[in-house]
Scaffold this active site. Structure first.
Site, mmCIF file in Angstrom:
data_model
loop_
_atom_site.group_PDB
_atom_site.id
_atom_site.type_symbol
_atom_site.label_atom_id
_atom_site.label_comp_id
_atom_site.label_asym_id
_atom_site.label_seq_id
_atom_site.Cartn_x
_atom_site.Cartn_y
_atom_site.Cartn_z
ATOM 1 N N GLU A 133 -9.542 3.320 1.798
ATOM 2 C CA GLU A 133 -8.717 3.289 0.558
ATOM 3 C C GLU A 133 -7.659 2.346 0.490
ATOM 4 O O GLU A 133 -7.490 1.764 -0.833
ATOM 5 C CB GLU A 133 -8.332 4.658 0.433
ATOM 6 N N ARG A 141 -7.646 -0.899 1.062
ATOM 7 C CA ARG A 141 -8.093 -2.203 0.605
ATOM 8 C C ARG A 141 -8.503 -2.132 -0.912
ATOM 9 O O ARG A 141 -8.345 -3.012 -1.509
ATOM 10 C CB ARG A 141 -9.191 -2.811 1.406
ATOM 11 N N ASP A 176 -2.946 10.106 3.418
ATOM 12 C CA ASP A 176 -4.535 9.753 3.367
ATOM 13 C C ASP A 176 -5.096 10.638 4.341
ATOM 14 O O ASP A 176 -5.133 10.889 5.500
ATOM 15 C CB ASP A 176 -4.272 8.428 4.149
ATOM 16 N N ASP A 211 -12.496 6.555 3.148
ATOM 17 C CA ASP A 211 -11.112 6.412 3.970
ATOM 18 C C ASP A 211 -10.898 4.831 4.092
ATOM 19 O O ASP A 211 -9.691 4.817 4.553
ATOM 20 C CB ASP A 211 -11.633 6.977 5.490
ATOM 21 N N ASP A 256 1.239 6.466 5.369
ATOM 22 C CA ASP A 256 0.393 5.477 4.982
ATOM 23 C C ASP A 256 0.880 4.663 3.765
ATOM 24 O O ASP A 256 0.246 3.972 3.144
ATOM 25 C CB ASP A 256 -0.950 6.134 4.724
ATOM 26 N N LYS A 315 -10.938 12.686 7.417
ATOM 27 C CA LYS A 315 -10.458 12.596 8.697
ATOM 28 C C LYS A 315 -10.339 13.592 9.579
ATOM 29 O O LYS A 315 -10.408 14.855 9.103
ATOM 30 C CB LYS A 315 -8.975 11.713 8.785
ATOM 31 N N LYS A 344 0.699 -1.104 0.083
ATOM 32 C CA LYS A 344 0.004 0.074 0.023
ATOM 33 C C LYS A 344 0.843 1.194 0.141
ATOM 34 O O LYS A 344 1.617 1.602 0.994
ATOM 35 C CB LYS A 344 -0.850 0.063 1.119
HETATM 36 N N1 BES Z 1 -4.642 4.686 6.619
HETATM 37 C C1 BES Z 1 -5.540 4.418 7.369
HETATM 38 C C2 BES Z 1 -5.355 3.445 8.756
HETATM 39 C C3 BES Z 1 -4.466 3.668 9.696
HETATM 40 C C4 BES Z 1 -4.810 4.181 11.080
HETATM 41 C C5 BES Z 1 -3.103 3.703 9.515
HETATM 42 C C6 BES Z 1 -4.153 4.733 11.997
HETATM 43 C C7 BES Z 1 -2.057 4.015 10.436
HETATM 44 C C8 BES Z 1 -2.707 4.540 11.696
HETATM 45 C C9 BES Z 1 -6.745 3.489 6.540
HETATM 46 O O1 BES Z 1 -6.588 4.074 5.327
HETATM 47 C C10 BES Z 1 -8.039 3.981 7.196
HETATM 48 O O2 BES Z 1 -8.319 5.158 7.425
HETATM 49 N N2 BES Z 1 -8.623 3.266 7.918
HETATM 50 C C11 BES Z 1 -9.999 3.200 8.418
HETATM 51 C C12 BES Z 1 -10.993 2.175 7.763
HETATM 52 C C13 BES Z 1 -12.384 2.365 8.362
HETATM 53 C C14 BES Z 1 -12.970 3.494 7.365
HETATM 54 C C15 BES Z 1 -13.194 1.182 7.719
HETATM 55 C C16 BES Z 1 -9.880 2.988 9.723
HETATM 56 O O3 BES Z 1 -9.144 2.219 10.221
HETATM 57 O O4 BES Z 1 -10.467 3.850 10.679
HETATM 58 ZN ZN ZN Z 2 -4.956 4.870 4.679
HETATM 59 MN MN MN Z 3 -7.783 5.815 5.019
#
Ligand code: BES
Ligand code: ZN
Ligand code: MN
Length: 495
Positions: free
Chosen positions: A347, A349, A268, A345, A286, A275, A263
């Protein structure tokens, strides 16, 4: 940092500082501290301070002695390693880092570290050299008052089969430098690490180590029908990059190709599902999964294992804009599966789904992806362990064996149809965001729909790719997690 091996007696090593491990052999209540060297002069030099009771040998405790008698070293540093009975190569790796980090702010630029006799000599040399590289890294590129505090010259003092030890040393240099290569990429803020810059850095590295590298832009992503990847990329003014590296040694088994998929979200924001401001600056890391894959490829090219490896990094920003995808949009992934975007968010996956499909298209028979994928994995495992998911127990066993060599910490989390039930859409094949609970497993279940039956591992490094605190052996900032384990995994991969 230059490193080398010395087979001299520790007392004879001329250096600014000689570091030697001390361990506690004793009972619970009374420390019984022993120097981990057979060199009588070293043992004698440490005897008085140990007799004083000042040294407890607790992990990473340092005791610095000046002008030790009968040693050619200017200083003797005793570094605590905890209880002797449980002392391991992975502890030793940290001690080497801790010694480097203890000495560099004191203006010391060269040191020698005595490999403890209680461990296998090759493992000890490897752990010490890797740990020294980890410790020597500081994320201070952008500090105008930085002191450039680095250890320039690091010697490992060891005894044993000189040829084998030299090989262990040389391999550890490659691994340590590759981990720091990754950390350098991850440390860059998003204005200095766009998808285009990441692709350029990959190209430059590939040229240096002799890897094939192609980088593609939006046209190719659309031509390949990577609708999930493009759905994320379409919202950014920065062009995306699809980075592909190939390692194909002559004589490698024709029927095996490992695919490493990373990834590479260089920032992000969350996209339209934006966010909160608090902490958003951290989303520059990220792309740590992609950077880990590039670091692993660097080492693989130099260590030359007899197996084909293809690396794919899907790099883009995730931005809100007039062109950005919106909740409710439906994207068609490269595999043909349709995805209803519930939360922009989620993204990571999306880009990985197409990365995994493309890896299979390029002939990969075994897949590993690495990603800072979910906040939920941080809830589950904290900062101490990264998450690993596997659709194949043999792949997991291999990964677990690699962990015992790398000293990295991952914990297996569940996959299963129950989680996939959270990821079904009424109007498309999948949704990209499921229920809140079990978020790390929901994301993994989504990815499994793209790995399908190909043996596959998914590494969720969201909680471990960035150190939240300085530790004695490693700076706060990018950790380079997964690089060493991926290298060991690939090196030992046979059929
Ligand atoms: N990049 C984030 C995940 C992340 C969180 C990385 C904290 C490093 C530290 C990812 O893209 C994300 O935003 N995931 C969301 C998914 C949700 C919307 C289903 C999350 O984990 O809140
Ligand atoms: Zn992310
Ligand atoms: Mn995200």
């Amino acid at each position: 940092m230059k490193t080398n091996l010395s087979f001299a007696h520790p007392a004879e090593v001329e250096t600014e500082c000689l570091a030697v491990v001390v361990l506690d052999n004793g009972s619970k209540d009374k420390p019984d501290v022993a120097v981990q060297s057979n060199d009588a002069a070293v043992v004698a030099a440490a005897a008085a301070v140990i007799a004083s009771g000042e040294v407890t040998a607790k992990p990473a405790e340092t005791t610095l002695l000046r002008s030790p008698e009968k040693l050619k070293a200017k200083r003797l540093l005793l570094i605590g390693g905890g209880k002797a009975e449980s002392f391991s190569a992975s502890d030793l790796r940290k001690l080497a880092g801790a010694v480097v980090r203890a000495l560099k702010p004191r203006g010391i630029r060269s040191l020698a570290f005595v490999a403890p006799d209680s461990l296998n000599a090759e493992e000890a040399v490897k752990a010490i050299v890797e740990g020294a590289f980890v410790g020597n890294f500081d994320p201070d590129t952008y500090k105008s008052d930085r002191k450039d505090q680095q250890i320039d010259s690091f010697t490992v003092v060891a005894t044993g089969d000189q040829k084998k030890l030299q090989q262990a040393h040389d391999e550890a240099v490659i691994i340590g430098e590759s981990q720091n290569f990754t950390r350098d990429l991850v440390n860059e803020p998003s204005n200095h690490m766009t998808p285009t810059i990441l692709a350029e850095r990959a190209k430059k590295m590939a040229k240096e180590v002799g890897l094939k590298c192609e980088t593609y832009g939006a046209d190719k992503i659309k031509e390949l029908k990577m609708g999930a990847f493009w759905g994320v990329a379409q919202g950014s003014d920065e062009p995306p990059a699809l980075i592909v590296l190939q390692y194909e040694p002559a004589g490698a088994p024709a029927n095996i190709k490992i695919g490493l998929v990373g990834k590479g979200i260089t920032f992000d924001t969350g996209g339209i599902s934006i966010k909160p401001a608090d902490g958003m600056e951290k989303m520059k890391y990220d792309m740590a999964g992609g950077a880990a894959m590039l670091g692993a490829m660097r080492a693989i090219a130099l260590l030359k294992p007899n197996v084909k490896v293809t690396c794919i990094v899907c790099a883009t920003e995730n931005m809100p804009s007039g062109k950005a995808q919106k909740p409710g949009d439906i994207q068609t992934a490269m595999s043909g599966k349709t995805i209803e975007i519930i939360n922009t968010d989620a993204e990571g996956r999306l880009v990985l789904a197409d990365g995994l499909t493309y890896a299979k298209e390029l002939g990969c028979t075994h897949l590993i992806d690495a990603a800072t994928l979910t906040g939920a994995v941080v809830v589950a495992l904290g900062y101490a362990n990264a998450g690993v998911f596997a659709n194949d127990d043999k792949m997991y066993e291999r990964f677990n064996a690699a962990l015992s060599k790398s000293g990295e910490k991952f914990w297996r989390l569940p996959l299963g149809d129950e989680y996939l039930d959270n990821m079904r859409s009424n109007i498309a094949d999948l949704v990209n965001a499921g229920a809140r609970w079990g978020g790390a497993s929901n994301a993994a279940a989504f990815l499994k729909e793209f790995a399908e039956d190909t043996p596959w591992l998914h590494l969720d490094i969201a909680g471990t790719a960035w150190m939240e605190d300085t530790k004695p052996w490693i700076a706060k900032g990018p950790s380079g997690i997964a690089v060493r384990t991926l290298i060991e995994f690939v090196r030992d991969f046979k059929g």
